[in-house]
Design a protein around this motif. Structure first.
Motif, short mmCIF file in Angstrom:
data_model
loop_
_atom_site.label_atom_id
_atom_site.label_comp_id
_atom_site.label_asym_id
_atom_site.label_seq_id
_atom_site.Cartn_x
_atom_site.Cartn_y
_atom_site.Cartn_z
N GLY A 1 27.73 83.09 2.99
CA GLY A 1 26.61 81.87 2.31
C GLY A 1 25.42 82.47 2.76
N TYR B 1 18.56 77.82 7.21
CA TYR B 1 18.78 77.90 5.85
C TYR B 1 18.75 79.44 5.49
CZ TYR B 1 17.05 72.97 5.94
OH TYR B 1 16.93 71.75 6.07
N CYS C 1 19.90 75.38 -3.09
CA CYS C 1 20.91 75.80 -2.16
C CYS C 1 21.35 74.54 -1.50
CB CYS C 1 20.08 76.87 -1.14
SG CYS C 1 19.47 78.11 -1.64
N LYS D 1 23.70 72.76 1.51
CA LYS D 1 24.49 73.21 2.98
C LYS D 1 25.25 71.85 3.40
CE LYS D 1 23.77 75.35 7.31
NZ LYS D 1 22.98 76.51 8.28
N ASP D 2 26.31 71.82 3.67
CA ASP D 2 27.21 70.69 3.99
C ASP D 2 27.19 69.84 3.09
OD1 ASP D 2 27.66 71.90 6.59
OD2 ASP D 2 25.93 70.90 7.52
N GLN E 1 21.98 81.10 6.30
CA GLN E 1 23.44 81.34 6.19
C GLN E 1 24.06 79.75 5.86
OE1 GLN E 1 24.58 82.93 9.88
NE2 GLN E 1 23.52 81.53 11.06
N GLY E 2 25.41 80.12 5.65
CA GLY E 2 26.22 78.76 5.36
C GLY E 2 25.88 77.98 4.24
N LEU E 3 24.95 78.59 3.19
CA LEU E 3 24.73 78.19 2.00
C LEU E 3 25.71 78.10 0.90
CD1 LEU E 3 20.95 78.98 2.43
CD2 LEU E 3 21.94 77.06 3.45
#
Length: 638
Positions: free
Chosen positions: A32, A60, A100, A102-103, A62-64
């Motif tokens: 991500g 913001y 973007c 996230k969660d 990674q994990g996106l």
């Protein structure tokens, strides 16, 4: 409007320029992590490079996940700006806004714009529940250049060094044609940064749109050809203030710009201005133009009433619009006598620019007036006095770095000065980042090893031509450059008999008056030049414009030579300078001059003796030219 600029290429979003030559590939890794690549005519000029921000609201980088649909816009804008390289600009670009997640929640937008010369991107941070403010702790924004790329870079200096602990001030020498993988003097590089790929394409990286809502940034090397955005150094501003940026939400970062392609794209780019908007209306119609200043030749002792009166007479004789009165005027002339000089200047059609020290607590520079520009109450009182006495503008010097409070000070000085009808020049300062368009009374910045160094050391004189062949590709292509050059004295001293020796020719001085772009130019001429300089040189310096309608790159290479053309109204000026140890012999094609037209050519012989002659443009619209080392060339229509 939905466009065909967004395509899917190997799983990535492909954003194309209007002419299709530039493609940006935006993609997510398995973790991500957002990244992008840039291709020019199918050749990868920026390899996979990271995107993202780390904020105090969250990471913001990674994990996106990308929202399924992106917003696509066609940007088409025509604007006018008298004080940049091109007075009328038709800006066309394709824009894609990618949200973007996230969660499962939208946290940030990545905005890309791609024109026929330039790639630009920035971030928009979105509110998170009731959170309406955030701190950007760092940017992941990176630029990975291909193997074999060479660099043309200006090292960032360490803070609180140099004269009276005034660094950093964007006044370090450029290195040319060096390999990637270095980090300057350990602190990275100041913008703009130029690269040449092993495929022969050029890449200019910079930023624009920076104001008091963010920090000024630099470029740091990780390894090999990998670079990333760096925030200010902790020691700037005498160690006070954070290195991070605080934003109200939703909040946008400045634009990161990447100009790609041949050198003509670099020199002619208007990206620094295309991406920004005016912040306020001008309080009046500002007067640009030419001026003189005594300090570059006579230094501090020249800042006295009689000498400044003589320079007002000199500017009047040259048909110039101003005189710049430099440091210590408050002590060596005084406010009442400055008012008298201003009245005298008005009678001659000559306005005054006054020098100020920016300092509050960030350096040890003793030059006065001091403690005026850093305090809003005192600053506005001072500016009212200037307005009451008809002062045209100010030159503010010795700034303390790129932290957010300092960027706010730049903006506050400009906004207050506009209230009182004052133009503003900055010295000992940061790079301007689109400020000509953002602030209508902004005139120019130094942010370069400028003419003062020619007075201070022979080494700068020996390297003058080399440096001049760098600036059109780097510093001056992104913003107005207040260099203060075009000297016709043989030596940098009041009697023209002592001090450092000018190595360049008189024709070189004429050429750089065109080569170095700034709407306000205070040239390094002296009253004695009216009688001891060639009449043809003085006549040229009387009529040379300082505002331009168009620029065209003709030929050159950074650090070696440059030939370019500028147009003012319907008159073209083709100029060149050469820093190589051998004469530059070229056949140049000049389509801006009609076949058979009479051309005025200023040129040098092998011993740098200048002359002026008239030649006729041939049917092929070509001219054979020779420029010796440290020499110059000027071609213009009769």
């Amino acid at each position: 409007m939905a466009l065909l600029c967004l395509t899917v290429i190997a799983g990535a979003q492909g954003i194309k320029s209007p002419d299709g030559k530039i493609v940006v590939l935006l993609e997510l890794t398995d973790g991500g992590q957002p990244s992008y690549r840039v291709l020019y005519e199918g050749q990868e000029v920026v390899q996979r490079s990271a995107l993202g921000l780390v904020t105090n609201m969250g990471d913001y980088t990674q994990g996106l996940a990308f929202q399924k649909s992106s917003v696509q816009n066609e940007i088409a804008e025509r604007y006018s700006l008298r004080n940049i390289k091109q007075s009328q600009v038709d800006y066309k670009a394709n824009e894609v806004v990618t949200t973007c997640m996230k969660d499962g929640k939208p946290v940030m937008e990545i905005i890309f714009r791609v024109s026929n010369r330039d790639v630009a991107f920035r971030y928009r941070i979105l509110p998170k529940r009731d959170t309406r403010v955030c701190v950007v702790e760092r940017e992941a924004s990176a630029f990975v250049l291909p193997e074999g790329t060479t660099t043309f870079l200006c090292p960032q200096s360490k803070p609180m060094g140099g004269f009276a602990r005034t660094s950093p001030s964007y006044e370090t020498p450029y290195t040319c044609d060096e390999p990637v993988g270095k980090n300057g003097w350990g602190e990275g590089y100041t913008f703009p940064c130029l690269f040449k790929t092993n495929g022969g394409q050029w890449v200019l990286i910079s930023e624009t749109g920076t104001d008091g809502h963010y920090v000024g940034c630099r470029l740091l090397n990780d390894h090999d050809g990998a670079y990333h955005i760096g925030f200010p150094q902790a020691g700037e501003l005498n160690g006070t203030g954070s290195t991070t940026a605080a934003l109200a939400l939703p909040g946008e970062t400045p634009w990161r710009t990447i100009t790609v392609g041949p050198l003509a794209n670099i020199v002619e780019s208007t990206a620094a201005f295309d991406l920004v908007k005016p912040k306020y209306e001008p309080s009046q119609e500002y007067v640009y133009g030419k001026g003189s200043w005594s300090w570059i030749i006579g230094m501090d002792p020249s800042c006295n009433f009689d000498e400044q009166k003589r320079y007002i007479d000199f500017s009047a004789a040259m048909g110039y619009q101003s005189v710049l009165i430099d440091a210590f005027w408050d002590r060596q002339i005084g406010y009442d006598k400055i008012a008298e000089l201003a009245r005298y200047g008005r009678e001659k059609g000559v306005g005054l620019f006054l020098w100020y020290n920016s300092n509050g607590s960030w350096n040890d520079a003793p030059q006065t007036p001091i403690g005026k520009m850093d305090n809003a109450r005192v600053r506005r009182q001072e500016m009212k006095w200037m307005k009451d006495n008809g002062i045209r503008g100010i030159k503010v010097d010795f700034f303390g770095g790129d932290k957010q409070p300092m960027m706010q000070l730049y903006e506050d000085i400009l906004a207050d000065a506009n209230d009182f009808g004052l133009l503003v020049i900055f010295h000992g300062c940061t790079l301007p980042r689109g400020w000509e368009r953002m602030y209508p009374n902004y005139a120019a910045s130094e942010a370069v090893l400028a003419s003062e160094n020619l007075h201070f050391g022979q080494g700068a004189c020996d390297a003058e031509a080399r440096n001049a062949t760098i600036h059109p590709y780097l510093r001056n292509t992104v913003g107005s450059m207040d260099f203060g050059g075009s000297a016709l004295n043989k030596r940098y001293s009041a009697d023209n008999q002592h001090g450092t020796i000018r190595r360049t020719s008189d024709v070189y001085a004429l050429a750089t008056a065109v080569l170095f772009q700034s709407a306000v130019q205070h040239f390094a001429l002296a009253p004695n030049n009216l009688t001891d300089a060639p009449a043809w040189a003085i006549d040229f310096m009387k009529q040379v414009p300082t505002t331009w309608d168009e620029v065209k790159f003709i030929d050159g290479y950074p650090g070696k030579y440059v030939i370019l053309a500028r147009r003012a109204a319907d008159r073209w000026y083709v100029v060149g300078v050469n820093a190589e140890n051998k004469p530059l012999k070229q056949t140049v094609t000049l389509p801006m001059f009609a076949a058979g037209s009479a051309l005025t050519v200023y040129s040098d012989d092998a011993k740098l003796n200048g002359c002026v002659k008239t030649v006729k443009q041939n049917k092929k619209q070509q001219l054979q030219v020779t420029i010796p080392c440290n020499g110059g060339l000027v071609i213009t229509s009769e």
